[in-house]
Design a protein around this motif. Sequence first.
Motif, short mmCIF file in Angstrom:
data_model
loop_
_atom_site.label_atom_id
_atom_site.label_comp_id
_atom_site.label_asym_id
_atom_site.label_seq_id
_atom_site.Cartn_x
_atom_site.Cartn_y
_atom_site.Cartn_z
N MET A 53 -22.70 53.51 -89.24
CA MET A 53 -23.16 53.39 -87.86
C MET A 53 -24.33 52.41 -87.76
O MET A 53 -25.35 52.58 -88.44
N PHE A 281 -18.83 56.07 -85.54
CA PHE A 281 -19.75 55.11 -86.16
C PHE A 281 -19.94 53.86 -85.31
O PHE A 281 -21.02 53.25 -85.31
N ASN A 282 -18.92 53.46 -84.54
CA ASN A 282 -18.99 52.23 -83.75
C ASN A 282 -19.41 52.45 -82.30
O ASN A 282 -19.36 51.52 -81.49
#
Length: 389
Positions: A53, A281-282
């Motif tokens: 992340m 994470f994105n």
Amino acid sequence: MSIAPTAELATAAVFARWIAPRPSLVVMQPDTFCNMDCAAYCYLPQRKRRNRMPVAVAQAVAASLTSLGPDEFGQRQIVEVCWHGGEPLAVGVEAMTELLAPFEPLRAAGLIHHSVQTNATLINDDWCDLFQHYSFSVGVSIDGPADLNARRTDRAGRPAHDRIMGGIGRLRQRGIEFSVIAVVGTDGIGRAEDLLDFLAGLGATQIGFNIEEFEGSNAGDQPRPAEARGFWTAAIAWSTAHPGVRIRELDRLGGYLGTIRAGERAVWEAHSFDPLPTIAFNGDVILLSPELAGIRDEHYGDFVAGNVLEQDLGSIVARAWQLPYVTEFIDGLAACRATCGFFDFCRGATAGNRYFENGTFASTETNYCRVSRQELVNALIDTTRKEEP
């Protein structure tokens, strides 16, 4: 100013009845990677990939939580920010410290609280320093003594039990309280007393049981309802003999019964579902079930409700009634309420279990309902009847 059609207004109103407008729990995925490979039952589809992340995602989430503001009663609800994975500690202390920094003003103001769910194999003094500095609540995943914990293996297929116990030992040495969650499979469903003796002996503040579920990439065997009733009956008996040990599921059932006895049924019935945003994470936001993160479906797509780098979290949740899987889940809840005698306590099967077991969110009963909610109630009824003169 355009006005939404009547049908859309009605859908939005039903959504507002069932789903809370503000999350009380936000799940953060610092990395999809896990240092272990519990292939026998792990539901995480991307656990072998490094997807870390960026700090910008944490900054966007912190900004979103800041902008949520007070509720309709003028209160600012404390939000739990739970770092989940993958294995969240696999991201490393330095990277985690960077991800935590944007939340510090909120934490200092008492508006958020950090938690982590970990396999404990990577816990060392540096992690303990971080937990203590940021006042983390720590949850450890361990399924019992070595023979019942054997499916928790590293990437070479070696049992990780000793390393998990080492991490727990480090927490105890540093005086850091922790809870435990155990997955109960077919091998442990008949050993409630053994499990509880072992887990209580670890010094955990609370014990939680996840009776093995069919979800994500886990398609293994599940304990049957009759076995679950026996497990909960034994757990209730054990708890009676050990009143100082908290068991998560019994606490929940006790909370429900206490509310009803106090004549506050309306309080329980007014309960709405946490939108439970999981921040991938994105920055992608998946609602209702962390287990849906990273899953793609021919009908539902990728379950992404929005991205915090493009929209604030409050706006994403407010428009969630437009998502097919969310509206189907609400339909399923209404059907549960109309047809299931356990709904008053259960409040409906979780979204992930509906999808992974039945292939649709509009479904009602799941095996998760039966083994984790219905048979818990049945076990208490059986126990009460036996105790009657």
